[in-house]
Design a protein around this motif. Structure first.
Motif, PDB file in Angstrom:
ATOM      1  N   VAL A   1       4.754 -37.739  -5.397  1.00 34.73           N
ATOM      2  CA  VAL A   1       4.113 -37.911  -4.128  1.00 34.73           C
ATOM      3  C   VAL A   1       2.813 -36.745  -4.178  1.00 34.73           C
ATOM      4  CG1 VAL A   1       4.768 -36.895  -1.628  1.00 34.73           C
ATOM      5  CG2 VAL A   1       6.406 -38.128  -2.933  1.00 34.73           C
ATOM      6  N   VAL A   2       1.620 -37.238  -3.640  1.00 33.22           N
ATOM      7  CA  VAL A   2       0.447 -36.550  -4.069  1.00 33.22           C
ATOM      8  C   VAL A   2      -0.391 -36.881  -2.598  1.00 33.22           C
ATOM      9  CG1 VAL A   2      -1.620 -36.053  -5.380  1.00 33.22           C
ATOM     10  CG2 VAL A   2       0.232 -37.147  -6.253  1.00 33.22           C
ATOM     11  N   GLY A   3      -0.931 -35.668  -2.183  1.00 28.74           N
ATOM     12  CA  GLY A   3      -1.820 -35.688  -0.795  1.00 28.74           C
ATOM     13  C   GLY A   3      -2.980 -36.519  -1.422  1.00 28.74           C
ATOM     14  N   ALA A   4      -3.580 -37.211  -0.258  1.00 30.60           N
ATOM     15  CA  ALA A   4      -4.668 -38.044  -0.444  1.00 30.60           C
ATOM     16  C   ALA A   4      -6.094 -37.054  -1.005  1.00 30.60           C
ATOM     17  CB  ALA A   4      -5.058 -38.709   0.991  1.00 30.60           C
ATOM     18  N   GLY A   5      -6.148 -36.045  -0.652  1.00 36.44           N
ATOM     19  CA  GLY A   5      -7.324 -35.329  -1.005  1.00 36.44           C
ATOM     20  C   GLY A   5      -7.455 -35.068  -2.604  1.00 36.44           C
ATOM     21  N   THR A   6      -6.052 -34.680  -3.257  1.00 39.82           N
ATOM     22  CA  THR A   6      -5.873 -34.530  -4.581  1.00 39.82           C
ATOM     23  C   THR A   6      -5.979 -35.907  -5.131  1.00 39.82           C
ATOM     24  OG1 THR A   6      -4.499 -32.545  -4.078  1.00 39.82           O
ATOM     25  CG2 THR A   6      -4.215 -33.843  -6.477  1.00 39.82           C
ATOM     26  N   VAL A   7      -5.503 -37.005  -4.694  1.00 37.92           N
ATOM     27  CA  VAL A   7      -5.821 -38.321  -5.339  1.00 37.92           C
ATOM     28  C   VAL A   7      -7.333 -38.421  -5.517  1.00 37.92           C
ATOM     29  CG1 VAL A   7      -5.551 -40.716  -4.943  1.00 37.92           C
ATOM     30  CG2 VAL A   7      -3.611 -39.378  -4.581  1.00 37.92           C
ATOM     31  N   ARG A   8      -8.081 -38.037  -4.414  1.00 39.86           N
ATOM     32  CA  ARG A   8      -9.357 -38.483  -4.567  1.00 39.86           C
ATOM     33  C   ARG A   8     -10.289 -37.434  -5.503  1.00 39.86           C
ATOM     34  NH1 ARG A   8      -8.704 -39.650   1.026  1.00 39.86           N
ATOM     35  NH2 ARG A   8      -8.914 -37.372   1.463  1.00 39.86           N
ATOM     36  N   ALA A   9      -9.809 -36.105  -5.331  1.00 38.74           N
ATOM     37  CA  ALA A   9     -10.131 -35.220  -6.321  1.00 38.74           C
ATOM     38  C   ALA A   9      -9.822 -35.336  -7.563  1.00 38.74           C
ATOM     39  CB  ALA A   9     -10.023 -33.814  -5.807  1.00 38.74           C
ATOM     40  N   GLU A  10      -8.798 -35.565  -8.012  1.00 34.77           N
ATOM     41  CA  GLU A  10      -8.353 -35.756  -9.523  1.00 34.77           C
ATOM     42  C   GLU A  10      -8.265 -37.189 -10.107  1.00 34.77           C
ATOM     43  OE1 GLU A  10      -7.476 -33.107 -11.406  1.00 34.77           O
ATOM     44  OE2 GLU A  10      -7.273 -31.614  -9.769  1.00 34.77           O
ATOM     45  N   GLY A  11      -8.787 -38.135  -9.180  1.00 34.87           N
ATOM     46  CA  GLY A  11      -8.881 -39.489  -9.802  1.00 34.87           C
ATOM     47  C   GLY A  11      -7.843 -40.285 -10.212  1.00 34.87           C
ATOM     48  N   TYR A  12      -6.807 -39.961  -9.252  1.00 31.32           N
ATOM     49  CA  TYR A  12      -5.314 -40.621  -9.598  1.00 31.32           C
ATOM     50  C   TYR A  12      -5.776 -42.283  -9.862  1.00 31.32           C
ATOM     51  CZ  TYR A  12      -2.175 -36.916  -9.313  1.00 31.32           C
ATOM     52  OH  TYR A  12      -1.514 -35.709  -9.301  1.00 31.32           O
ATOM     53  N   GLY A  13      -4.958 -42.813 -10.714  1.00 32.59           N
ATOM     54  CA  GLY A  13      -4.823 -44.324 -10.830  1.00 32.59           C
ATOM     55  C   GLY A  13      -3.406 -44.620 -11.091  1.00 32.59           C
ATOM     56  N   ASP A  14      -3.005 -45.634 -11.908  1.00 31.39           N
ATOM     57  CA  ASP A  14      -1.660 -46.054 -12.392  1.00 31.39           C
ATOM     58  C   ASP A  14      -1.079 -44.873 -12.897  1.00 31.39           C
ATOM     59  OD1 ASP A  14      -2.014 -48.521 -11.047  1.00 31.39           O
ATOM     60  OD2 ASP A  14      -2.346 -49.521 -12.925  1.00 31.39           O
ATOM     61  N   LEU A  15       0.227 -44.701 -12.813  1.00 36.02           N
ATOM     62  CA  LEU A  15       1.202 -43.612 -13.451  1.00 36.02           C
ATOM     63  C   LEU A  15       1.897 -44.432 -14.667  1.00 36.02           C
ATOM     64  CD1 LEU A  15       2.800 -41.867 -10.306  1.00 36.02           C
ATOM     65  CD2 LEU A  15       0.511 -41.331 -11.416  1.00 36.02           C
ATOM     66  N   SER A  16       1.859 -43.621 -15.610  1.00 37.05           N
ATOM     67  CA  SER A  16       2.587 -44.096 -16.989  1.00 37.05           C
ATOM     68  C   SER A  16       3.236 -42.949 -17.394  1.00 37.05           C
ATOM     69  CB  SER A  16       1.569 -44.920 -17.893  1.00 37.05           C
ATOM     70  OG  SER A  16       0.629 -43.846 -18.278  1.00 37.05           O
TER      71      SER A  16
ATOM     72  N   ASP B   1       7.974 -46.956 -15.139  1.00 36.99           N
ATOM     73  CA  ASP B   1       6.833 -45.844 -14.807  1.00 36.99           C
ATOM     74  C   ASP B   1       7.324 -45.421 -13.204  1.00 36.99           C
ATOM     75  OD1 ASP B   1       5.382 -45.786 -17.146  1.00 36.99           O
ATOM     76  OD2 ASP B   1       4.899 -47.962 -16.317  1.00 36.99           O
ATOM     77  N   PRO B   2       7.144 -44.143 -12.737  1.00 35.60           N
ATOM     78  CA  PRO B   2       7.255 -43.879 -11.515  1.00 35.60           C
ATOM     79  C   PRO B   2       6.386 -44.466 -10.521  1.00 35.60           C
ATOM     80  CG  PRO B   2       6.222 -41.933 -12.838  1.00 35.60           C
ATOM     81  CD  PRO B   2       6.426 -43.099 -13.734  1.00 35.60           C
ATOM     82  N   GLU B   3       6.710 -44.405  -9.324  1.00 37.70           N
ATOM     83  CA  GLU B   3       5.891 -44.969  -8.267  1.00 37.70           C
ATOM     84  C   GLU B   3       4.986 -43.947  -7.723  1.00 37.70           C
ATOM     85  OE1 GLU B   3       5.527 -47.952  -6.503  1.00 37.70           O
ATOM     86  OE2 GLU B   3       7.441 -48.722  -6.190  1.00 37.70           O
ATOM     87  N   LEU B   4       3.679 -44.270  -7.395  1.00 34.25           N
ATOM     88  CA  LEU B   4       2.760 -43.205  -6.734  1.00 34.25           C
ATOM     89  C   LEU B   4       3.045 -43.264  -5.218  1.00 34.25           C
ATOM     90  CD1 LEU B   4       0.311 -41.171  -6.674  1.00 34.25           C
ATOM     91  CD2 LEU B   4      -1.160 -42.989  -6.951  1.00 34.25           C
ATOM     92  N   ALA B   5       3.112 -42.191  -4.418  1.00 29.26           N
ATOM     93  CA  ALA B   5       3.092 -42.173  -2.931  1.00 29.26           C
ATOM     94  C   ALA B   5       2.210 -41.072  -2.742  1.00 29.26           C
ATOM     95  CB  ALA B   5       4.320 -41.786  -2.523  1.00 29.26           C
ATOM     96  N   VAL B   6       0.990 -41.834  -1.913  1.00 26.57           N
ATOM     97  CA  VAL B   6      -0.077 -40.928  -1.467  1.00 26.57           C
ATOM     98  C   VAL B   6       0.105 -40.397   0.055  1.00 26.57           C
ATOM     99  CG1 VAL B   6      -2.638 -40.885  -0.793  1.00 26.57           C
ATOM    100  CG2 VAL B   6      -1.505 -42.210  -3.051  1.00 26.57           C
TER     101      VAL B   6
END
Length: 219
Positions: free
Chosen positions: A39-54, A71-76
């Motif tokens: 579970v990640v905040g949208a701001g961190t997703v944008r700042a850190e460049g999140y993509g598919d988790l593996s 693989d785990p799910e990503l929840a924004v």
């Protein structure tokens, strides 16, 4: 989470990746491998460049033995419903956690499917309701990787059991945010007990157990 010796949650580039190293990456990989959902905040997703988790290949057998998906799910988590297009257009888009009365809920459901939208809360995201909804989907093991605002909100709501905090042997100065950024004091403070404190390559790797319950009120 990771912080420098002077308490910064990021380096000068605004990213946590600029203050971590191999020891922290090893812990990071193991924690992800244990989670059903990150579970990640949208701001961190944008700042850190999140993509598919593996998950690292050498950690996959243990996941399979526990009956977890590869693989785990990503929840924004997003109050506004704003998520990067590259994630929404991915073959498997993330779960989007947002308020039920948000303006973007209907559009998100059309774009990524109603089953990928976790809409809970009025006016703001109900984080406790979100975690319950994720558990109902078969995702009870939750890891959050930030950012600082989301961690603060989870702490205020008494929803954090463990805090894994790496201390990087760096002093950066500057105006960087701390790993918890809430604007107000936690009242009372969240008490913690040290489960372990490891050392590697000059880095301190701590796991802290938070002793609830607490009020979650803010002054």
């Amino acid at each position: 989470m990771i912080a420098t010796l002077d308490g910064a949650g990021t380096g000068a580039d605004g990213r946590s990746g600029s203050i971590n190293g191999p020891a922290d990456h090893r812990v990071f990989d193991v924690l992800r491998s244990l989670a059903d959902v990150v579970v990640v905040g949208a701001g961190t997703v944008r700042a850190e460049g999140y993509g598919d988790l593996s998950v690292r290949r050498d950690l996959r057998a243990a996941r399979a033995a526990r009956g977890q998906h590869a693989d785990p799910e990503l929840a924004v988590v997003t109050r506004s419903g704003s998520v990067p297009d590259e994630l929404l257009d991915a073959a498997v888009p993330p779960l989007v956690v947002t308020a039920a009365d948000g303006d973007a809920v209907a559009a998100l459901r059309r774009r990524i499917g109603a089953d990928r939208v976790v809409a809970v809360g009025t006016g703001d995201v109900d984080l406790g309701g979100a975690l319950a909804a994720l558990a109902a989907r078969g995702l009870p093991r939750v890891l959050t990787e930030g950012g600082p605002r989301l961690l603060g909100d989870l702490l205020a709501a008494d929803l954090v059991d463990d805090l894994c905090l790496t201390t990087a042997p760096l002093v950066v100065g500057g105006p960087a945010r701390r790993v918890v950024d809430r604007g107000g004091w936690l009242a009372p403070p969240a008490a913690a007990r040290c489960a372990h404190l490891l050392h590697g390559d000059g880095v301190l790797l701590g796991r802290w157990l938070l002793d609830g319950p607490r009020s979650g009120a803010l002054d």
